[in-house]
Design a protein around this motif. Structure first.
Motif, mmCIF file in Angstrom:
data_model
loop_
_atom_site.group_PDB
_atom_site.id
_atom_site.type_symbol
_atom_site.label_atom_id
_atom_site.label_comp_id
_atom_site.label_asym_id
_atom_site.label_seq_id
_atom_site.Cartn_x
_atom_site.Cartn_y
_atom_site.Cartn_z
ATOM 1 N N THR A 40 0.804 -1.218 0.000
ATOM 2 C CA THR A 40 0.000 0.000 0.000
ATOM 3 C C THR A 40 0.839 1.272 0.000
ATOM 4 O O THR A 40 0.440 2.269 -0.594
ATOM 5 N N SER A 41 1.979 1.231 0.661
ATOM 6 C CA SER A 41 2.797 2.443 0.717
ATOM 7 C C SER A 41 3.475 2.740 -0.619
ATOM 8 O O SER A 41 3.892 3.868 -0.857
ATOM 9 N N HIS A 42 3.572 1.755 -1.487
ATOM 10 C CA HIS A 42 4.231 1.950 -2.778
ATOM 11 C C HIS A 42 3.248 2.177 -3.923
ATOM 12 O O HIS A 42 3.586 2.827 -4.907
ATOM 13 N N LEU A 43 2.054 1.647 -3.805
ATOM 14 C CA LEU A 43 1.114 1.684 -4.923
ATOM 15 C C LEU A 43 0.732 3.099 -5.343
ATOM 16 O O LEU A 43 0.591 3.371 -6.535
ATOM 17 N N ILE A 44 0.573 3.982 -4.392
ATOM 18 C CA ILE A 44 0.143 5.346 -4.732
ATOM 19 C C ILE A 44 1.173 6.039 -5.630
ATOM 20 O O ILE A 44 0.820 6.734 -6.581
ATOM 21 N N TYR A 45 2.448 5.794 -5.385
ATOM 22 C CA TYR A 45 3.492 6.413 -6.205
ATOM 23 C C TYR A 45 3.550 5.783 -7.596
ATOM 24 O O TYR A 45 3.790 6.465 -8.590
ATOM 25 N N ILE A 46 3.334 4.484 -7.657
ATOM 26 C CA ILE A 46 3.325 3.806 -8.962
ATOM 27 C C ILE A 46 2.121 4.263 -9.776
ATOM 28 O O ILE A 46 2.242 4.549 -10.972
#
Length: 107
Positions: A40-46
């Motif tokens: 979840t912490s990475h998906l927003i940036y991707i």
């Protein structure tokens, strides 16, 4: 007759094959949940890299903290996601990272 070096290579390949099968079996039994846990912490940036018009007024993207070493990883994943389904891509990356971790732990 196989030399000692060839026997060692064969045994190493057999071990890696066993680790591959165990990793696959583990992933089958534990399941894969897209967008849950540490993803979840990475998906927003991707997602932001996939579509530049998303989150235009979100203050997190105006902060300089976004420009860190992970930024290149996010851009790479976004480029790959243009060619492969995003959820399948995350599954493949998860599988290979688990495989690498298992190999490192074994050896």
């Amino acid at each position: 007759m196989l030399s000692l070096h060839q026997k060692k290579n064969n045994s190493t390949l057999n071990i890696i094959l066993i680790i591959f099968i165990l990793t696959y079996t583990n992933l089958l039994f534990s399941g894969f949940k897209f967008g849950v846990g540490d993803q979840t912490s990475h998906l927003i940036y991707i997602i932001k890299n996939l579509e530049k018009n998303y989150f235009t007024v979100d203050p997190i993207f105006k902060d300089l903290a976004f420009f860190n070493p992970h930024k290149y990883f996010y851009e790479f994943i976004a480029i790959l996601a243009n060619y492969v389904n995003f959820e399948i891509l995350i599954f493949i990356i998860t599988f290979f990272l688990l495989l690498i971790i298992n190999i490192i732990l074994f050896f």
